[in-house]
Design a protein around this motif. Structure first.
Motif, PDB file in Angstrom:
ATOM      1  N   TYR A  17      -1.891 -14.174  45.093  1.00  0.00           N
ATOM      2  CA  TYR A  17      -1.575 -14.866  46.354  1.00  0.00           C
ATOM      3  C   TYR A  17      -2.052 -16.321  46.313  1.00  0.00           C
ATOM      4  O   TYR A  17      -1.412 -17.201  46.895  1.00  0.00           O
ATOM      5  CB  TYR A  17      -2.212 -14.124  47.528  1.00  0.00           C
ATOM      6  CG  TYR A  17      -1.449 -12.873  47.918  1.00  0.00           C
ATOM      7  CD1 TYR A  17      -0.224 -12.964  48.569  1.00  0.00           C
ATOM      8  CD2 TYR A  17      -1.947 -11.605  47.614  1.00  0.00           C
ATOM      9  CE1 TYR A  17       0.495 -11.818  48.912  1.00  0.00           C
ATOM     10  CE2 TYR A  17      -1.251 -10.460  47.961  1.00  0.00           C
ATOM     11  CZ  TYR A  17      -0.026 -10.568  48.602  1.00  0.00           C
ATOM     12  OH  TYR A  17       0.680  -9.441  48.947  1.00  0.00           O
ATOM     13  N   LEU A  19       0.518 -18.210  44.513  1.00  0.00           N
ATOM     14  CA  LEU A  19       1.695 -18.372  45.378  1.00  0.00           C
ATOM     15  C   LEU A  19       1.499 -19.536  46.347  1.00  0.00           C
ATOM     16  O   LEU A  19       2.404 -20.360  46.533  1.00  0.00           O
ATOM     17  CB  LEU A  19       1.939 -17.074  46.150  1.00  0.00           C
ATOM     18  CG  LEU A  19       3.196 -16.997  47.010  1.00  0.00           C
ATOM     19  CD1 LEU A  19       4.442 -17.041  46.132  1.00  0.00           C
ATOM     20  CD2 LEU A  19       3.196 -15.716  47.846  1.00  0.00           C
ATOM     21  N   LYS A  76       3.059 -21.620  42.662  1.00  0.00           N
ATOM     22  CA  LYS A  76       3.333 -21.043  41.342  1.00  0.00           C
ATOM     23  C   LYS A  76       4.037 -19.699  41.489  1.00  0.00           C
ATOM     24  O   LYS A  76       3.645 -18.711  40.863  1.00  0.00           O
ATOM     25  CB  LYS A  76       2.038 -20.890  40.549  1.00  0.00           C
ATOM     26  CG  LYS A  76       1.328 -22.199  40.271  1.00  0.00           C
ATOM     27  CD  LYS A  76       0.030 -21.941  39.509  1.00  0.00           C
ATOM     28  CE  LYS A  76      -0.692 -23.245  39.209  1.00  0.00           C
ATOM     29  NZ  LYS A  76      -1.989 -23.016  38.527  1.00  0.00           N
ATOM     30  N   ASN A  77       5.057 -19.619  42.296  1.00  0.00           N
ATOM     31  CA  ASN A  77       5.803 -18.368  42.452  1.00  0.00           C
ATOM     32  C   ASN A  77       6.525 -18.035  41.143  1.00  0.00           C
ATOM     33  O   ASN A  77       7.233 -18.869  40.588  1.00  0.00           O
ATOM     34  CB  ASN A  77       6.815 -18.504  43.592  1.00  0.00           C
ATOM     35  CG  ASN A  77       7.307 -17.159  44.082  1.00  0.00           C
ATOM     36  OD1 ASN A  77       6.978 -16.122  43.517  1.00  0.00           O
ATOM     37  ND2 ASN A  77       8.098 -17.180  45.142  1.00  0.00           N
ATOM     38  N   TYR A 117       9.018 -12.921  40.993  1.00  0.00           N
ATOM     39  CA  TYR A 117       9.134 -13.786  42.176  1.00  0.00           C
ATOM     40  C   TYR A 117       8.782 -13.005  43.433  1.00  0.00           C
ATOM     41  O   TYR A 117       9.245 -11.861  43.607  1.00  0.00           O
ATOM     42  CB  TYR A 117      10.569 -14.295  42.347  1.00  0.00           C
ATOM     43  CG  TYR A 117      11.006 -15.359  41.374  1.00  0.00           C
ATOM     44  CD1 TYR A 117      10.261 -16.521  41.193  1.00  0.00           C
ATOM     45  CD2 TYR A 117      12.192 -15.215  40.655  1.00  0.00           C
ATOM     46  CE1 TYR A 117      10.683 -17.510  40.309  1.00  0.00           C
ATOM     47  CE2 TYR A 117      12.622 -16.195  39.777  1.00  0.00           C
ATOM     48  CZ  TYR A 117      11.856 -17.341  39.612  1.00  0.00           C
ATOM     49  OH  TYR A 117      12.279 -18.309  38.731  1.00  0.00           O
ATOM     50  N   MET A 118       7.998 -13.599  44.309  1.00  0.00           N
ATOM     51  CA  MET A 118       7.882 -13.092  45.675  1.00  0.00           C
ATOM     52  C   MET A 118       9.064 -13.665  46.435  1.00  0.00           C
ATOM     53  O   MET A 118       9.125 -14.865  46.707  1.00  0.00           O
ATOM     54  CB  MET A 118       6.556 -13.532  46.294  1.00  0.00           C
ATOM     55  CG  MET A 118       6.484 -13.334  47.808  1.00  0.00           C
ATOM     56  SD  MET A 118       6.503 -11.628  48.344  1.00  0.00           S
ATOM     57  CE  MET A 118       4.746 -11.289  48.363  1.00  0.00           C
ATOM     58  N   THR A 162      11.760 -12.467  37.173  1.00  0.00           N
ATOM     59  CA  THR A 162      12.336 -13.764  36.828  1.00  0.00           C
ATOM     60  C   THR A 162      13.466 -13.540  35.809  1.00  0.00           C
ATOM     61  O   THR A 162      13.554 -12.471  35.201  1.00  0.00           O
ATOM     62  CB  THR A 162      11.255 -14.681  36.228  1.00  0.00           C
ATOM     63  OG1 THR A 162      10.650 -14.020  35.115  1.00  0.00           O
ATOM     64  CG2 THR A 162      10.185 -15.011  37.264  1.00  0.00           C
ATOM     65  N   PRO A 190      13.336 -16.704  46.183  1.00  0.00           N
ATOM     66  CA  PRO A 190      12.676 -17.867  46.784  1.00  0.00           C
ATOM     67  C   PRO A 190      13.561 -19.105  46.617  1.00  0.00           C
ATOM     68  O   PRO A 190      14.465 -19.137  45.766  1.00  0.00           O
ATOM     69  CB  PRO A 190      11.379 -17.986  45.984  1.00  0.00           C
ATOM     70  CG  PRO A 190      11.671 -17.328  44.688  1.00  0.00           C
ATOM     71  CD  PRO A 190      12.626 -16.215  44.990  1.00  0.00           C
ATOM     72  N   HIS A 202      13.809 -21.333  42.089  1.00  0.00           N
ATOM     73  CA  HIS A 202      13.818 -20.287  41.066  1.00  0.00           C
ATOM     74  C   HIS A 202      14.671 -20.743  39.892  1.00  0.00           C
ATOM     75  O   HIS A 202      15.514 -21.646  40.022  1.00  0.00           O
ATOM     76  CB  HIS A 202      14.356 -18.969  41.633  1.00  0.00           C
ATOM     77  CG  HIS A 202      15.782 -19.068  42.126  1.00  0.00           C
ATOM     78  ND1 HIS A 202      16.869 -18.954  41.295  1.00  0.00           N
ATOM     79  CD2 HIS A 202      16.290 -19.282  43.365  1.00  0.00           C
ATOM     80  CE1 HIS A 202      17.974 -19.089  41.994  1.00  0.00           C
ATOM     81  NE2 HIS A 202      17.659 -19.296  43.247  1.00  0.00           N
ATOM     82  N   SER A 208       3.081  -7.536  39.782  1.00  0.00           N
ATOM     83  CA  SER A 208       2.982  -8.769  40.565  1.00  0.00           C
ATOM     84  C   SER A 208       1.588  -9.069  41.081  1.00  0.00           C
ATOM     85  O   SER A 208       1.174 -10.231  41.151  1.00  0.00           O
ATOM     86  CB  SER A 208       3.940  -8.689  41.756  1.00  0.00           C
ATOM     87  OG  SER A 208       3.479  -7.721  42.690  1.00  0.00           O
ATOM     88  N   PHE A 215       0.995  -8.502  44.135  1.00  0.00           N
ATOM     89  CA  PHE A 215       1.236  -8.698  45.569  1.00  0.00           C
ATOM     90  C   PHE A 215       1.089  -7.345  46.269  1.00  0.00           C
ATOM     91  O   PHE A 215       2.062  -6.682  46.622  1.00  0.00           O
ATOM     92  CB  PHE A 215       2.638  -9.279  45.806  1.00  0.00           C
ATOM     93  CG  PHE A 215       2.812 -10.657  45.246  1.00  0.00           C
ATOM     94  CD1 PHE A 215       1.907 -11.665  45.564  1.00  0.00           C
ATOM     95  CD2 PHE A 215       3.879 -10.964  44.413  1.00  0.00           C
ATOM     96  CE1 PHE A 215       2.064 -12.957  45.048  1.00  0.00           C
ATOM     97  CE2 PHE A 215       4.034 -12.237  43.894  1.00  0.00           C
ATOM     98  CZ  PHE A 215       3.120 -13.232  44.209  1.00  0.00           C
TER      99      PHE A 215
END
Length: 379
Positions: free
Chosen positions: A81, A84, A88-89, A95-96, A105, A149, A152, A240, A242
């Motif tokens: 997080y 993010l 830096k997603n 990817y978030m 990705t 996002p 990308h 991830s 996340f």
């Protein structure tokens, strides 16, 4: 003065966390497997003169500390997080996206490997003389681009799928998926939000498309009994970090009129796992519920349906096929599913001859079709 007090306080907090972490590290029990990450954790390092001399001891100690440090899951999530928030997603390959979507990705294609994979399929078809079909599943990011996002990388599916169709034309019949998926993507959830696989609804679309290519009518949706399982977290969630992401719902579409026998074989093992079901509900107790379809990946899965009027199909596949083949089972007297990541015992062409298989379907997700090196073992 105020600044120095703040610095001393931060230093004290940092040392307290570090010291407390190491105390807990030695006191807490160690797990051998991470259910969140779906991987075996680093075991305790073996201390010897040889491991110290060749440098593996320090590497293993570092991995052991990293894998078993207290509150590791929370720290990994905190790092994800934080990245993010820093813009830096996608740094860790995921990817978030929008609305809780975690999306791989874009695939980094290996052009030489891709050409070799397609050539391996062509050579196999030429050698066995089987009618052949090629089904490549587009990536989530390509189909669900509205969930990506804002910033990308480009997804190369259109180019890669075009290359596959062009290079296998005349040898393998192309099963169209991308256009159908694009048309249906706003009506149905075609991919999991926390996993790289397609959903069962998406596998049904692929089944219907394959049926159209193969000249038989697919079974209507209303013939299936749908069972839902909540709390599914897949691979993109695991990779991830996340952790504050809502779970998916996994659907099983059962055909109550279908009666089959399933045999699961592994290379190097004499025993055969047998079942009269295409689904393994015990897998729904795990965080990764996707192996409920045919109990996950195996070197060879044989499905027999004595009541089917159809022929005998060979499916050369990765894990995407596991939720597709239960639909096909109603139409074939026998289906042999071969996963080349695990099937090395005999040549696949020998299996074709031995089991009198009379057509072949190659079913792969785009990533594996492009980069998996095991298709070179097809012989």
């Amino acid at each position: 003065m105020q600044k120095h007090r703040q610095e001393r306080l931060l230093t004290a907090v940092f040392l307290l966390i570090l010291f407390g972490g190491f105390v807990l590290f030695f006191l807490l029990p160690k797990n051998s497997f991470s259910a969140d990450e779906k991987r075996v954790l680093q075991p305790a390092p073996k201390v010897s003169l040889s491991t110290a001399a060749n440098g593996t001891l320090s590497t293993n100690v570092e991995s052991y500390l990293a894998d078993h440090f207290p509150a590791r899951k929370e720290l990994v999530g905190l790092h994800a997080y934080f990245d993010l928030l820093c813009g830096k997603n996608g740094e860790n390959g995921i990817y978030m996206g929008q609305d809780g979507w975690l999306i791989n990705t874009p695939v980094k294609p290996n052009p030489i490997n891709f050409r070799q994979n397609l050539q391996s399929m062509r050579d196999f078809v030429q050698r066995t003389k089987l009618p052949a079909y090629l089904m490549i599943v587009p990536s989530t990011g390509y189909i669900m681009d509205s969930e990506l996002p804002q910033l990308h990388e480009d997804y190369l599916d259109a180019d890669l799928l075009g290359q596959a169709k062009e290079q296998t034309d005349g040898k393998l019949q192309w099963v169209k998926l991308a256009d159908q998926f694009m048309d249906k993507s706003e009506e149905e959830q075609l991919y999991y939000r926390t996993d790289h696989h397609w959903t069962t609804a998406s596998a049904y679309l692929a089944y219907a498309s394959f049926a159209g290519s193969n000249g038989f009518l697919p079974i209507g949706k209303d013939a299936f009994q749908v069972q839902c399982s909540c709390g599914f977290y897949g691979t993109t969630y695991s990779k991830s970090g996340f952790w504050n992401t809502p779970a998916d719902t996994l659907e099983i579409w059962k055909n109550p009129a279908l009666q089959v026998q399933v045999e699961i074989r592994e290379d190097g093992k004499q025993s055969v796992q047998k079942s009269d079901s295409l689904y393994f509900p015990e897998q729904l107790k795990n965080e990764d519920q996707y192996p409920v379809f045919l109990n996950g990946n195996h070197s060879l899965v044989r499905i027999t349906n004595p009541k089917a009027a159809g022929s005998r199909l060979l499916v050369v596949k990765d894990s995407y096929a596991n939720s597709l083949v239960p639909f096909l089972a109603a139409h074939y007297r026998q289906i042999d599913m071969v996963d080349l990541r695990y099937y090395h015992k005999t040549a696949v062409s020998a299996l074709v001859k031995q089991d009198q298989l009379d057509s072949v379907l190659f079913c792969y997700g785009l990533d594996d079709a492009v980069n998996d090196s095991n298709l070179s073992l097809l012989a």
